[in-house]
Write a protein that holds these residues in place. Sequence first.
Motif, PDB file in Angstrom:
ATOM      1  N   THR A  62      -7.171  23.492 -15.723  1.00 17.38           N
ATOM      2  CA  THR A  62      -7.457  22.707 -16.720  1.00 17.38           C
ATOM      3  C   THR A  62      -8.064  23.366 -18.094  1.00 17.38           C
ATOM      4  O   THR A  62      -7.412  23.494 -19.126  1.00 17.38           O
ATOM      5  N   ARG A  69      -0.500  30.165 -18.749  1.00 17.64           N
ATOM      6  CA  ARG A  69       0.834  30.179 -19.511  1.00 17.64           C
ATOM      7  C   ARG A  69       0.908  31.660 -19.715  1.00 17.64           C
ATOM      8  O   ARG A  69       2.347  32.106 -19.539  1.00 17.64           O
ATOM      9  N   THR A 120       5.498  19.474 -11.182  1.00 20.47           N
ATOM     10  CA  THR A 120       5.549  18.991 -12.491  1.00 20.47           C
ATOM     11  C   THR A 120       4.760  19.517 -13.580  1.00 20.47           C
ATOM     12  O   THR A 120       5.184  20.085 -14.669  1.00 20.47           O
ATOM     13  N   LEU A 121       3.588  19.740 -12.914  1.00 18.40           N
ATOM     14  CA  LEU A 121       2.437  20.282 -13.534  1.00 18.40           C
ATOM     15  C   LEU A 121       2.594  21.751 -14.093  1.00 18.40           C
ATOM     16  O   LEU A 121       2.654  22.284 -15.152  1.00 18.40           O
ATOM     17  N   LYS A 123       5.795  23.329 -14.041  1.00 14.78           N
ATOM     18  CA  LYS A 123       6.805  23.447 -14.877  1.00 14.78           C
ATOM     19  C   LYS A 123       6.425  23.195 -16.281  1.00 14.78           C
ATOM     20  O   LYS A 123       6.724  23.531 -17.236  1.00 14.78           O
ATOM     21  N   ALA A 124       5.229  22.069 -16.504  1.00 13.98           N
ATOM     22  CA  ALA A 124       4.820  22.163 -17.930  1.00 13.98           C
ATOM     23  C   ALA A 124       4.006  23.222 -18.369  1.00 13.98           C
ATOM     24  O   ALA A 124       4.106  23.441 -19.662  1.00 13.98           O
ATOM     25  N   ILE A 125       3.314  24.241 -17.696  1.00 11.97           N
ATOM     26  CA  ILE A 125       2.614  24.964 -17.870  1.00 11.97           C
ATOM     27  C   ILE A 125       4.024  26.489 -18.275  1.00 11.97           C
ATOM     28  O   ILE A 125       3.779  27.021 -19.197  1.00 11.97           O
ATOM     29  N   ASP A 126       4.718  26.712 -17.281  1.00  9.29           N
ATOM     30  CA  ASP A 126       5.528  27.779 -17.358  1.00  9.29           C
ATOM     31  C   ASP A 126       7.187  27.453 -17.762  1.00  9.29           C
ATOM     32  O   ASP A 126       7.579  28.376 -18.062  1.00  9.29           O
ATOM     33  N   GLY A 127       7.505  26.210 -17.604  1.00  8.15           N
ATOM     34  CA  GLY A 127       8.922  25.989 -18.049  1.00  8.15           C
ATOM     35  C   GLY A 127       9.950  26.339 -16.864  1.00  8.15           C
ATOM     36  O   GLY A 127      10.842  26.165 -17.109  1.00  8.15           O
ATOM     37  N   THR A 129      11.773  26.136 -13.170  1.00  5.46           N
ATOM     38  CA  THR A 129      12.184  25.151 -11.924  1.00  5.46           C
ATOM     39  C   THR A 129      12.002  25.758 -10.479  1.00  5.46           C
ATOM     40  O   THR A 129      11.898  25.077  -9.691  1.00  5.46           O
TER      41      THR A 129
END
Length: 259
Positions: A62, A69, A120-121, A123-127, A129
Motif C-alpha cells: 500500500t 510499479r 486483480t490487485l 494487475k492494477a499495479i503492473d498491467g 495478466t
Amino acid sequence: MLLAGQAPSFAQTSSTWNNRQCAVVLTYDDAIDVDLDNAIPALDSVRLRGTFYLIGSSPVVTKRLPAWRQAAQRGHELGNHALMHPCDGTLPGRGFVTPDNDLSKYTVSRAVSEARVNNTLLKAIDGKTARTFAYPCGDLTIGGVKFYDQLKNDFVAARGVTGGLQKPAEVDLTNIDSYMINGQSGEYLIDLVKKAQQSHTLLVFLFHGVGGGHSLNVDLKAHRALLRYLKAHEKDIWVAPMVEVAEKIKAYQQGSTSK
C-alpha cells in the motif's frame, strides 16, 4: 565425452534454458521494505531481474505502490503470494499463525477467491495478466484438497519450498522446487549455481530478508557475491523471472507430450 543419447537431451535442455547451461530464478517473498531498499537496487545494478512474491494485504504494498510499479516496469515479476498469506496453523512450529489467517480453517473456495483478488490487485499495479504463485509457508492443501488445482488457469506455475535441481521434464509446474536461504554464505549460493550448470538444471532461490528485515535472512555480502557470479557468467546462465522460465518449461513439456 558425451555418450550416445546424451547429446539430444542436452540440446533440448539448452534450448529450454535460452541456449544456456542452466536457468536460475531469484525469488523474494512477503513484500517487505528490504525488497525495495536492498534487493531490487542490487539486481538493477547488475541488470538482473527477479520475482517478488507480494502479499496483497502487506502495508508495504500500500505505502510503496509506485516503487513496486517501477520495479515491474524494469522487468521484475510481481508474483502472487496470496492476499492474506494464510498458513496451516495445525502444523508444528506454526505459533505465528493467527485464527484469521489459518489455512486449516479456510475453505478451498476462500483460498481460491483470495488468490484471484490478489491477482486483480497485482494487475492494477503492473498491467500484466501472466504471473506465478508462491504457496504461503509451502502449504499445498486444505483438508487434503490441493487448492491450486482450481487456480491452474489463473497462473503460469506455482513455486513451492522443497529444495532440488530439476531438468525441464522433471519440473512440476504446480509445485516448483526452490532452495530456501537463511544465513548461508555466498560460497554456498555460488556452489548451488555451479551444480545447476554442471547438471543443466533449474535452480530457484527463495529469499526473504536481504540484509535484514525478516527472521529468514541472507546477508548483503552473500547476496552481492551471488549476483556478481551470475552476472560474470551470464553467457552460461539464464537468469530470468519465474514467469518467463515457467513459460519455457511449459512449452517444452507440452512439446514433449505431443510427440
